[in-house]
Design a protein around this motif. Structure first.
Motif, PDB file in Angstrom:
ATOM      1  N   ILE A  85      44.217  48.949  37.680  1.00  0.00           N
ATOM      2  CA  ILE A  85      43.034  49.271  38.440  1.00  0.00           C
ATOM      3  C   ILE A  85      43.005  48.313  39.528  1.00  0.00           C
ATOM      4  O   ILE A  85      43.377  47.093  39.638  1.00  0.00           O
ATOM      5  N   ASN A  86      42.408  48.801  40.659  1.00  0.00           N
ATOM      6  CA  ASN A  86      42.411  47.775  42.018  1.00  0.00           C
ATOM      7  C   ASN A  86      41.913  46.436  41.455  1.00  0.00           C
ATOM      8  O   ASN A  86      40.690  46.425  40.706  1.00  0.00           O
ATOM      9  N   LEU A  87      42.485  45.555  42.172  1.00  0.00           N
ATOM     10  CA  LEU A  87      42.022  44.103  41.794  1.00  0.00           C
ATOM     11  C   LEU A  87      40.473  43.764  41.842  1.00  0.00           C
ATOM     12  O   LEU A  87      39.846  43.161  40.667  1.00  0.00           O
ATOM     13  N   CYS A  88      39.908  44.258  42.897  1.00  0.00           N
ATOM     14  CA  CYS A  88      38.455  44.122  43.015  1.00  0.00           C
ATOM     15  C   CYS A  88      37.741  44.590  42.025  1.00  0.00           C
ATOM     16  O   CYS A  88      36.780  44.133  41.307  1.00  0.00           O
TER      17      CYS A  88
ATOM     18  N   SER B 124      38.814  45.508  38.863  1.00  0.00           N
ATOM     19  CA  SER B 124      39.045  44.707  37.748  1.00  0.00           C
ATOM     20  C   SER B 124      38.168  43.835  37.638  1.00  0.00           C
ATOM     21  O   SER B 124      37.491  43.381  36.430  1.00  0.00           O
ATOM     22  N   ALA B 125      38.260  42.874  38.651  1.00  0.00           N
ATOM     23  CA  ALA B 125      37.355  41.522  38.570  1.00  0.00           C
ATOM     24  C   ALA B 125      36.070  41.849  38.207  1.00  0.00           C
ATOM     25  O   ALA B 125      35.215  41.193  37.517  1.00  0.00           O
ATOM     26  N   ALA B 126      35.320  42.969  38.942  1.00  0.00           N
ATOM     27  CA  ALA B 126      34.120  43.042  38.799  1.00  0.00           C
ATOM     28  C   ALA B 126      33.760  43.698  37.347  1.00  0.00           C
ATOM     29  O   ALA B 126      32.517  43.289  36.840  1.00  0.00           O
ATOM     30  N   ILE B 127      34.322  44.667  36.824  1.00  0.00           N
ATOM     31  CA  ILE B 127      34.220  45.137  35.636  1.00  0.00           C
ATOM     32  C   ILE B 127      34.353  44.010  34.565  1.00  0.00           C
ATOM     33  O   ILE B 127      33.270  43.810  33.768  1.00  0.00           O
ATOM     34  N   VAL B 128      35.183  43.148  34.694  1.00  0.00           N
ATOM     35  CA  VAL B 128      35.190  42.049  33.520  1.00  0.00           C
ATOM     36  C   VAL B 128      34.109  40.896  33.713  1.00  0.00           C
ATOM     37  O   VAL B 128      33.469  40.617  32.720  1.00  0.00           O
ATOM     38  N   LEU B 129      33.843  40.569  35.001  1.00  0.00           N
ATOM     39  CA  LEU B 129      32.947  39.533  35.239  1.00  0.00           C
ATOM     40  C   LEU B 129      31.732  40.180  34.983  1.00  0.00           C
ATOM     41  O   LEU B 129      30.643  39.353  34.123  1.00  0.00           O
ATOM     42  N   PHE B 130      31.257  41.129  35.032  1.00  0.00           N
ATOM     43  CA  PHE B 130      29.798  41.817  34.857  1.00  0.00           C
ATOM     44  C   PHE B 130      29.594  41.964  33.223  1.00  0.00           C
ATOM     45  O   PHE B 130      28.586  41.808  32.913  1.00  0.00           O
TER      46      PHE B 130
END
Length: 164
Positions: free
Chosen positions: A129-132, A134-140
């Motif tokens: 999945i796009n890096l942005c 992926s980062a948002a999914i896991v961070l949230f």
């Protein structure tokens, strides 16, 4: 919370992640080499006017990052993980690391941190999945587990009277 980008390659992704970090009071850690300059217009365009407000630090290597942060708890997002990102417990000071867009976190790092590897479930043969995103999914998910500590939990609608 902390987001770590290991050798990021695309300035737009890093700019967008920086904007998310500002919105969530999350520190961004960048491990060199970077595939772009931090004063490049693309990174500033993606980060909008948030980029000057970003709390970030740049490191020469993964070892430099680990040493300067006293060997913190680092969750490593990878398609090679056995655990799903939502099945682990995140502490409010944990770090979530993502690898470069074209190749992910190197296996020599992953094997030393196998218990901290997490994945985002995907359909069949999808590579990533796009890096942005992926980062948002896991961070949230990490923020949710910590009750969105320090973040605004409600907004306000302003009722407009169109016929007035």
């Amino acid at each position: 919370m902390n987001i770590v980008l290991f050798e990021p390659e695309i300035p737009y992704n890093t700019g967008n992640i920086g904007r998310t970090c500002v919105a969530t009071n999350t520190k961004l850690h960048l491990i060199e080499p970077l595939g772009f300059s931090l004063d490049q217009k693309e990174i500033k365009r993606a980060g909008l006017d948030y980029w000057p407000k970003l709390n970030y630090e740049v490191y020469k290597s993964f070892d430099d990052f680990m040493e300067k942060n006293n060997h913190p708890k680092v969750w490593m997002a990878t398609t090679k993980a056995h655990k799903v990102y939502s099945d682990v417990t995140y502490g409010s000071d944990d770090y979530i690391m993502f690898g470069p867009e074209s190749r992910g976190i190197p296996e020599e790092i992953l094997v030393d941190h196998e218990e901290e590897c997490v994945r985002i479930p995907m359909f069949e043969d999808t590579r990533s999945i796009n890096l942005c995103n992926s980062a948002a999914i896991v961070l949230f998910e990490a923020l949710r587990q910590n009750h969105f500590e320090g973040l605004n939990l409600s907004g306000e609608l302003h009722k407009l009277h169109w016929n007035d």
